[in-house]
Design a protein around this motif. Structure first.
Motif, PDB file in Angstrom:
ATOM      1  N   THR A   1       0.881  -1.184   0.000  1.00 39.01           N
ATOM      2  CA  THR A   1       0.000   0.000   0.000  1.00 39.01           C
ATOM      3  C   THR A   1       0.907   1.219   0.000  1.00 39.01           C
ATOM      4  N   SER A   2       0.328   2.395  -0.160  1.00 39.04           N
ATOM      5  CA  SER A   2       1.164   3.597  -0.091  1.00 39.04           C
ATOM      6  C   SER A   2       0.987   4.279   1.261  1.00 39.04           C
ATOM      7  N   LEU A   3       0.426   3.577   2.234  1.00 38.01           N
ATOM      8  CA  LEU A   3       0.159   4.196   3.540  1.00 38.01           C
ATOM      9  C   LEU A   3       1.386   4.134   4.446  1.00 38.01           C
ATOM     10  N   PRO A   4       1.547   5.146   5.329  1.00 34.64           N
ATOM     11  CA  PRO A   4       2.676   5.077   6.272  1.00 34.64           C
ATOM     12  C   PRO A   4       2.453   3.970   7.301  1.00 34.64           C
ATOM     13  N   GLN A   5       3.545   3.374   7.757  1.00 28.16           N
ATOM     14  CA  GLN A   5       3.427   2.296   8.758  1.00 28.16           C
ATOM     15  C   GLN A   5       2.902   2.863  10.061  1.00 28.16           C
ATOM     16  N   PRO A   6       1.842   2.301  10.610  1.00 27.84           N
ATOM     17  CA  PRO A   6       1.368   2.830  11.892  1.00 27.84           C
ATOM     18  C   PRO A   6       2.346   2.493  13.029  1.00 27.84           C
ATOM     19  N   ALA A   7       2.570   3.446  13.912  1.00 32.11           N
ATOM     20  CA  ALA A   7       3.462   3.202  15.059  1.00 32.11           C
ATOM     21  C   ALA A   7       2.765   2.302  16.063  1.00 32.11           C
ATOM     22  N   GLY A   8       3.534   1.541  16.793  1.00 31.70           N
ATOM     23  CA  GLY A   8       2.961   0.737  17.861  1.00 31.70           C
ATOM     24  C   GLY A   8       2.196  -0.481  17.374  1.00 31.70           C
ATOM     25  N   VAL A   9       2.447  -0.865  16.128  1.00 30.02           N
ATOM     26  CA  VAL A   9       1.790  -2.025  15.525  1.00 30.02           C
ATOM     27  C   VAL A   9       2.898  -2.835  14.863  1.00 30.02           C
ATOM     28  N   GLU A  10       2.833  -4.163  14.967  1.00 29.67           N
ATOM     29  CA  GLU A  10       3.850  -4.955  14.265  1.00 29.67           C
ATOM     30  C   GLU A  10       3.408  -5.127  12.809  1.00 29.67           C
ATOM     31  N   VAL A  11       4.179  -4.568  11.899  1.00 26.47           N
ATOM     32  CA  VAL A  11       3.788  -4.607  10.491  1.00 26.47           C
ATOM     33  C   VAL A  11       4.518  -5.752   9.789  1.00 26.47           C
ATOM     34  N   ILE A  12       3.744  -6.627   9.138  1.00 30.99           N
ATOM     35  CA  ILE A  12       4.334  -7.765   8.421  1.00 30.99           C
ATOM     36  C   ILE A  12       3.993  -7.594   6.941  1.00 30.99           C
ATOM     37  N   PRO A  13       4.959  -7.156   6.123  1.00 33.65           N
ATOM     38  CA  PRO A  13       4.646  -6.930   4.711  1.00 33.65           C
ATOM     39  C   PRO A  13       4.648  -8.219   3.895  1.00 33.65           C
ATOM     40  N   VAL A  14       3.665  -8.378   3.027  1.00 28.11           N
ATOM     41  CA  VAL A  14       3.595  -9.536   2.118  1.00 28.11           C
ATOM     42  C   VAL A  14       3.169  -9.036   0.740  1.00 28.11           C
ATOM     43  N   LYS A  15       3.288  -9.883  -0.262  1.00 26.82           N
ATOM     44  CA  LYS A  15       2.831  -9.485  -1.601  1.00 26.82           C
ATOM     45  C   LYS A  15       1.711 -10.401  -2.084  1.00 26.82           C
ATOM     46  N   THR A  16       2.003 -11.699  -2.140  1.00 23.92           N
ATOM     47  CA  THR A  16       1.048 -12.616  -2.757  1.00 23.92           C
ATOM     48  C   THR A  16       0.074 -13.201  -1.723  1.00 23.92           C
ATOM     49  N   THR A  17      -0.953 -13.844  -2.238  1.00 23.10           N
ATOM     50  CA  THR A  17      -1.938 -14.504  -1.370  1.00 23.10           C
ATOM     51  C   THR A  17      -1.264 -15.611  -0.556  1.00 23.10           C
ATOM     52  N   LEU A  18      -0.386 -16.374  -1.220  1.00 26.34           N
ATOM     53  CA  LEU A  18       0.287 -17.466  -0.490  1.00 26.34           C
ATOM     54  C   LEU A  18       1.147 -16.922   0.652  1.00 26.34           C
ATOM     55  N   GLU A  19       1.837 -15.806   0.389  1.00 30.49           N
ATOM     56  CA  GLU A  19       2.643 -15.189   1.463  1.00 30.49           C
ATOM     57  C   GLU A  19       1.740 -14.711   2.597  1.00 30.49           C
ATOM     58  N   MET A  20       0.585 -14.127   2.211  1.00 34.65           N
ATOM     59  CA  MET A  20      -0.339 -13.649   3.251  1.00 34.65           C
ATOM     60  C   MET A  20      -0.865 -14.836   4.051  1.00 34.65           C
ATOM     61  N   GLN A  21      -1.180 -15.930   3.364  1.00 32.91           N
ATOM     62  CA  GLN A  21      -1.701 -17.112   4.064  1.00 32.91           C
ATOM     63  C   GLN A  21      -0.673 -17.639   5.077  1.00 32.91           C
ATOM     64  N   LYS A  22       0.586 -17.667   4.644  1.00 31.52           N
ATOM     65  CA  LYS A  22       1.651 -18.153   5.519  1.00 31.52           C
ATOM     66  C   LYS A  22       1.777 -17.266   6.768  1.00 31.52           C
TER      67      LYS A  22
END
Ligand code: CTP
Length: 396
Positions: free
Chosen positions: A237-258
């Motif tokens: 996304t083009s959104l800034p990373q929210p502070a105080g949240v663990e951000v886990i970046p993924v691209k594909t559906t399989l990566e998101m599922q994992k």
């Protein structure tokens, strides 16, 4: 969100002091009562008048006045504070606090308050990395101080390194996280997904959708502000990373599922706001596909349904992006995916759904209760969804 909160903003003498005006402005805009307290050195970098004009309140400075009410003020402000934030915090202030010395204004409040304390250091990289500063910070952390780490970048000295004051969004996000510690989701673990997954066709092209990620990010931030420990699994996304949240970046559906499968292991709730791509190319070309044929056929295969397949004992909230028969289609999805709640939205309406800041949704729970919400900001929608999640906690 910050209405009725008293935030004491301490400013010490660093070139980054001017950035405190932006912090004060954002906090004031969000409804907080901002009490600014400055060291004398801070007033050399930014005028107290700038800050009092922004906050609409007086500014307490450490400049010596024979009949000053200083001794009373620091106790009163310390007691009134819901949180004390010192931004920027110099190396010298950090050293004094670690040694228990409070001989000037923001430091006096730190001693006088029972509220949580946040420090946002700013100094030259050499000073920040120096083991004395690091030991002082470790000592303060052990005492419960929250440190907003400085950022890497250009320094006032002209060099480059870690020492720049964290940006305003990060400091304000941390304030909200700290204030939310006693919220109705305190101690709860939430996994939120956001954005649209992308399935690569070749190294430079993908199948995707126009999801901006705004709804999922709003849920992650709202949950953080209510005290939850949040893992945000996000497609690009083009959104800034929210502070105080663990951000886990993924691209594909399989990566998101994992990532989802791993994250839900200890979760209390999963909220799938991501727009998951339903089909992926059967094969991904290794090299960029050339336009040397008049037609190109892509063979697609189904991606896994993350929400329907994920196992475990937690509250499941899904979204239903629909263009027709919204309630009926959403109910079908709720049953099929065995959800506790589904958030249905009409993606054909211009003011709800993809990309915009507002949303008009219908909340449907597994008992069949249907709640049609009016058009509201995605943040308000996020809080209504979380009200539902809180209501279901411990009741399943
Ligand atoms: N979802 C998912 N995995 C998929 C597709 C969807 O986890 N492969 C989740 C979405 O995050 C959302 C819910 O399932 O919370 C419903 O998504 P939606 O796209 O509305 O429905 P689909 O199941 O994809 O059905 P259809 O596209 O046929 O309407």
């Amino acid at each position: 969100m910050l209405t009725d909160k008293t935030i004491v903003l301490g400013i010490t003498g660093s070139i980054a002091a001017y950035k405190a005006a932006d912090i004060a402005s954002q906090l004031t805009k969000e409804g907080a009562r901002v009490e600014v307290v400055m060291t004398e050195a801070a007033t050399w970098f930014i005028a107290p008048l700038t800050l009092s004009s922004i906050t609409g309140r007086g500014v307490v400075t450490d400049m010596f006045e024979p009949d000053s009410q200083r001794t009373i003020e620091h106790v009163a402000l310390g007691e009134a504070a819901d949180v004390v934030v010192i931004a920027p915090a110099t190396a010298s202030l950090i050293a004094k606090l670690a040694a228990g010395i409070a001989d000037e204004m923001p430091a006096l409040i730190v001693l006088a308050t029972k509220a949580p304390i946040i420090l946002a250091p700013a100094m030259h990289a050499n000073m920040y990395e120096n083991s004395i500063t690091q030991e002082n910070l470790a000592k303060l952390k052990a005492r419960g101080f929250v440190i907003v780490e400085p950022e890497y970048g250009r320094l006032a000295s002209g060099g480059v390194g870690r020492g720049r004051l964290a940006d305003t969004d990060k400091i304000v996000g941390t304030i909200k996280q700290v204030l939310g510690r006693r919220g109705d989701l305190a101690g709860k673990k939430l996994v939120v997904t956001a954005g649209g997954t992308q399935e690569p066709i070749d190294p430079v092209r993908h199948i995707g959708n126009p999801s901006s990620g705004k709804m999922g990010y709003a849920i992650a931030e709202a949950a953080r502000d209510r005290g939850a420990e949040v893992k945000l699994i996000t497609a690009p996304t083009s959104l800034p990373q929210p502070a105080g949240v663990e951000v886990i970046p993924v691209k594909t559906t399989l990566e998101m599922q994992k990532a989802v499968t791993k994250a839900v292991a200890k979760a209390d709730a999963l909220i799938m706001a991501a727009a998951v791509t339903d089909y992926q190319p059967k094969t991904t070309a290794k090299e960029k596909i050339k336009k040397d044929t008049p037609e190109l056929k892509l063979e697609l295969v189904r991606t896994p349904d993350i929400l329907a397949e994920v196992k475990g004992d937690f509250i499941r909230v899904g979204f239903a992006a629909e263009s027709n028969d919204i309630v009926a289609n959403a109910k079908k999805k709720l049953e099929k995916k065995k959800l506790d709640m589904i958030v249905a939205n009409d993606i054909t309406a211009a003011d709800s759904g993809f990309g915009v800041d507002t949303n008009k949704v219908i909340l449907i729970d597994k008992k069949g209760k249907v709640e049609k919400l009016p058009l509201m900001s995605k943040r308000e929608v996020a809080d209504r969804i979380l009200d539902g999640v809180v209501g279901m906690m411990g009741k399943r």
